[in-house]
Design an enzyme around this catalytic site. Sequence first.
Site: not given
Lengths: 754, 316
Positions: A477, A479, A636, A638, A642, A709, A713
Amino acid sequence: MSSIADWATPNPVTENRSGLIGKAVDRYEGPLKVTGTAPYAYEVEAPSPPVQGAIVTSAIARGRVAAIDTAEAEASPGVLLVWTHKTIPAQGARGARINPRSQRPSSPVMDSDEVRYFGETVAFVVADTLENARAAAALIKVTYDELWAVVDFPASLGLAENPPGEEDVRIGDFETAFAAAPVTLDETYTSPIQNHVQMEPCATTAWWDGDKVTVHTSIQMVKGGQHALAETLMIPSDDVHLLTRYIGGGFGGKGQSYDDLSLAALAARELKRPVKVAYTRQQMMLGTIHRPATIQRVRLGATPDGRLTAFALDGYTHCARDALFTEHFANFARSLYAAPNRLTGHKLVKMDLPGAGPMRAPGEASGMLSLEVAMDELAEKLGLDPIQLRLINEPERDPETGKPFSIRQLARCMNEGAQHFGWDRRNPKPGQVRDGRWWVGMGMAAAIRADYLLPAKAGARITADGTITLLQGMTDIGTGTYTILAQITAETLGVPLSQVRVEIGDSNLPPAPGSGGQFGASTAGSAALDAGMKLRVALAHLAVGDPNSPLYGASPDLVTFDDGKIRFGNQSEDLSTLVARAAPEGVYAEGSISPPADRRDVSLHTYGAHFAEVGVDMDTGEVRMRRMYGVFAAGRILNAKTAKSQITGGMIWGVGTALTETNSVDPRYGSLINQDVGGYLVPVHADIVDLDAVFLDEVDDKANPMGIKGVGELGISGAGAAIANAIYNACGVRLRDYPMTPDKVLAGLIAAGL
Amino acid sequence: MRPFTYERATDAASAVKAVSDNPNARFLAGGTNLLDLMKLEIEHPTHLVDVGRLPLAAIEETADGGLRIGAMATNSLVAADPRVRARYPVLAQAIIHGGSPQLRNKATVGGNLMQRTRCAYFYDTTKPCNKRQPGAGCSALEGLNRNAAILGASEHCIATNPSDMSVALTALGAGVEAMTATGAVRALTVADLHLAPGDTPHIETALSAGELITAVTLPPAPTGGQVYRKARDRASYAGGLAMVAVAGGQIALGGVAYKPWRALKAEAALAAGQTPAAAAEAELADARDSGRNAFKIALTTRLTVAAIAQAQGGKS
């Protein structure tokens, strides 16, 4: 049975041998988007030229359609079809599930003459062009039998009840402890209705091929949309092919489908040609879900040295009468600060408004606006630094469940953020710092957001040219999902990113729950990792069983993958060579993630700390953010780029929450008043002059196999409270009603004689 | 949006004739307001006469030492003009405070003067509005009227004029040149362009049907400092809650009335040697609120005091 203990075992993502994990990799689909060539749902090429729909919405909040005059519209140029509740084809009954496994029930449109909210669909036009469709829609005359409606939230608290199946949560004896506490705070905070304001509105292009319908739509949950449409059309879900390749923002608002999906599919069937339907900006504001308003009461009791002895956060929110949803603004507080006597809970008012629903960090985004200001107020009463008060009340274990934390670096977030931001330069006495006509102040707030992992599947295919394609019914979306799935797949198979393709947003692909609740990367990514591992196993067996492979006869368990090669000791060959020779049709493997039961035995959250510096105009009460900085701990990371984009985007929404974003219901009409982005103000570039964020090094091996995680949000959680606290520190005006617009600040300045 | 026909005007006189002859025709220049209103079914012209490419975009010196700005000059062009920036900085500042760069690149001086209110009830065709539908009633009067007028309003309309540019033009005592249906050019002032709502809030300007603004004229700048201040909910791209333009001893207020409001009482008070606070209070003594916009009286007062003081060099 699997266990979270299994996740301590190294895997290609946690080993990160080629360093792709965490790297600031550019967006996989970035070039398509910035060149305007990514086909969004309204822009996909249909098999034949599409015709266009336009929706007419209700002008009352509750009642019945007494009459609809469509004669002029039907005679209008280019019109192909006009539907009302009287003429729309049969649909599944509202809420019905023909297939009990459907994730979403039937969601019929115009299924009766009943109007349930202002902005509900009451008529629909299809014409040869959008202009003709909209012109005809404007000619439809609707008259109503209006009924009294519950639309004024603050005036309707007498109707509030417990959310279904919920009671207040009590630990110890809050009332007694609060009454006995040497230092107390009892304040009420309010937050308004907010709209998602995605750049891309809800939109669908639909066409049929025999009994099967293809829909390109803008939705966060692939299966939910597919199943809702199948139930609405009363056809098997296998006959609905739903695609959602590119999505111009969701934020929770597109977790469900809307009438564009049903209407496009129904009209395409009726007209036997492709049909496009999009919501207008006004329809987005009026007819999709919103974040509901809240009225929150915080009561804190503390010892003079700052230990919380009594803690309560409870209050009111609202939802649509027949679309139950609770903005759980108090839930986060059950895991944040230690206190022996606790009370949290929600009361819900069912109203005749459009649906309330999830918006970025549902619960935390509203609830932290109250508690994190209350902590600032209590710190001042105690003569403590706000960070010190929070550190004093850091719990050793989850304060309500007693579960151990998987990892909790909240204190480190606050301490490192304070150091970087220059928190020691904050004067605890408000109104002491001037810069020209601006009072300048600093504020901080903690951040917490729960972390989830859901079941998901993924597929991975390698073709004879060595290309590896990750296949998943997942969504991006905006992200960065495409990008992180490519990184995970490349790292898992030991190939360069250029060798990886990602196909998502398609109901024919292995299902994933979609984007929401900041569970997307963990959930989809863990399944992608497993699919990659399964593909490794298949390729290892292929090689060791192939007499023509240099790995022939080796143990498949000892085969490794790196640099595009499969390797055993000194022997290796390119994956493309192996597959082209031994499996020219390609190799496909499927993987999955299923949360082990013992994941529920730990308290799993992401954490952070926000620091804000604002200026308050002495003349006007205008508040402008000057600096903002956040430190976050979210497992961690990724993709540094982003992830930072996600976290700072959340912080920016926090700025909007604190300063500008609000919608109001005019109780005379039951209608939201802000219907475009000229009236509903989100932050613009000039509002965000200096904003940055960092992530602490962290691995959470209780969260999922990758130790990651969610970050989508966390950034908004608490951000608005940091701004509110900075306003107080700047000028001494303590506001508890969001957003903190110049009228409210000015009233405070005047009341203080300033 | 309803279907409409379109013509591109080749000269001002024929454009004026085309619109004068057809009550359902409208001029189109930048289109930044009219096209929105058409899409939202607020305006329903059946014919558009595009005057945006008429050769009326020049900025020229006038004999009295002022400037004459062609009506089709874009807002960006005016704000960037070195003569405007040097002699009329309040105008350049005001323009830059309005809209966004994209809008200012399209919007014209004439169109900016003619832009309509941003009142939410005017924009929502499901709600009564005397501007849209004379006699229907005013929803804003007892509604969510946080940004409604505090000066010059009537019981039929409390809408405000949203323009930033016009506030500076009014403080500068700017004039308007307009071509009437006969082809004659007449002169009026920016301050007199907009009509009080009274019981006919749908009649918004003193221009007759088909009359076209061809230029804005600026007299020589008054002596003294020039300042534009705007209070708004966010830092950019937001309508004003209150605006103040000061040019020497001349003052205009924005966001408070149906028009850019020349603050003659404040000017007189200042001329009589009174303080900025006394001047602002003199102007706002007549202000009336409708509920949620009550804060605008204090806000406008404080902003006026600050802007006067700033123009007088008293504070930055």
